[in-house]
Design a protein around this motif. Sequence first.
Motif, mmCIF file in Angstrom:
data_model
loop_
_atom_site.group_PDB
_atom_site.id
_atom_site.type_symbol
_atom_site.label_atom_id
_atom_site.label_comp_id
_atom_site.label_asym_id
_atom_site.label_seq_id
_atom_site.Cartn_x
_atom_site.Cartn_y
_atom_site.Cartn_z
ATOM 1 N N ALA A 153 -50.121 -10.467 -14.622
ATOM 2 C CA ALA A 153 -50.696 -9.319 -15.327
ATOM 3 C C ALA A 153 -52.220 -9.351 -15.260
ATOM 4 O O ALA A 153 -52.870 -8.317 -15.116
ATOM 5 C CB ALA A 153 -50.240 -9.309 -16.781
ATOM 6 N N SER A 154 -52.822 -10.561 -15.341
ATOM 7 C CA SER A 154 -54.282 -10.634 -15.307
ATOM 8 C C SER A 154 -54.844 -10.580 -13.899
ATOM 9 O O SER A 154 -56.011 -10.289 -13.731
ATOM 10 C CB SER A 154 -54.840 -11.882 -15.954
ATOM 11 N N LEU A 155 -54.011 -10.867 -12.908
ATOM 12 C CA LEU A 155 -54.468 -10.876 -11.511
ATOM 13 C C LEU A 155 -53.584 -9.965 -10.658
ATOM 14 O O LEU A 155 -52.886 -10.438 -9.763
ATOM 15 C CB LEU A 155 -54.428 -12.303 -10.949
ATOM 16 N N PRO A 156 -53.606 -8.658 -10.885
ATOM 17 C CA PRO A 156 -52.702 -7.766 -10.148
ATOM 18 C C PRO A 156 -53.000 -7.704 -8.660
ATOM 19 O O PRO A 156 -52.130 -7.344 -7.867
ATOM 20 C CB PRO A 156 -52.923 -6.406 -10.812
ATOM 21 N N ASP A 157 -54.219 -8.067 -8.228
ATOM 22 C CA ASP A 157 -54.578 -7.981 -6.812
ATOM 23 C C ASP A 157 -54.108 -9.177 -5.997
ATOM 24 O O ASP A 157 -54.180 -9.152 -4.779
ATOM 25 C CB ASP A 157 -56.099 -7.854 -6.667
ATOM 26 N N VAL A 158 -53.645 -10.221 -6.667
ATOM 27 C CA VAL A 158 -53.195 -11.422 -5.954
ATOM 28 C C VAL A 158 -51.781 -11.192 -5.447
ATOM 29 O O VAL A 158 -50.915 -10.693 -6.160
ATOM 30 C CB VAL A 158 -53.251 -12.660 -6.876
#
Length: 178
Positions: A153-158
Amino acid sequence: MRADLQASFEEYVAARRPALLRTAYLLTGDHADAEDLVQTALVKVVPHWRRVADRPDPYVRQVLTRESVSRWRRRRWREVSTQAPPERGATGPDLDQREALRAALGSLAPRQRAVLVLRYFEDLTEKETAAVLGVAVGTVKSQARDALARLRASLPDVDPEGDLDGDVSAAAAGPPPR
């Protein structure tokens, strides 16, 4: 401590200190705190060295993670959050991604962070992780599930299919040089 036990302890520390520091850094998110954590854990291990000298890694990991959680509990009321992080010396796609992962790991609860470090960085099984933390295997599973959901949720681009171990190892390398 007998001379042979002292020698075996010193050999262990010399051989495993870098790995212990990496694990401690992932648990604390700060190099100075990681060094203090390793030092404190090793001081607590010394009196029990005779008993654990034949297989010290599981015991040292357990002391390291439990001390990390205890330190966080003692210190959390003294820490003050800020709205904006301090200046950074360098930027770039890799550094930004590494910093984002470090911040996301830092936002996890200490037990969730410990589960991720032990499972994906130390490559322990769920059963071994549960033994280190002194919890049930089901707790390890739920903590890992919840922690990974928070990271996603905190790193959607990963990329979810990406190499978490590589990303965690990169985060363990520490902050960019200034």
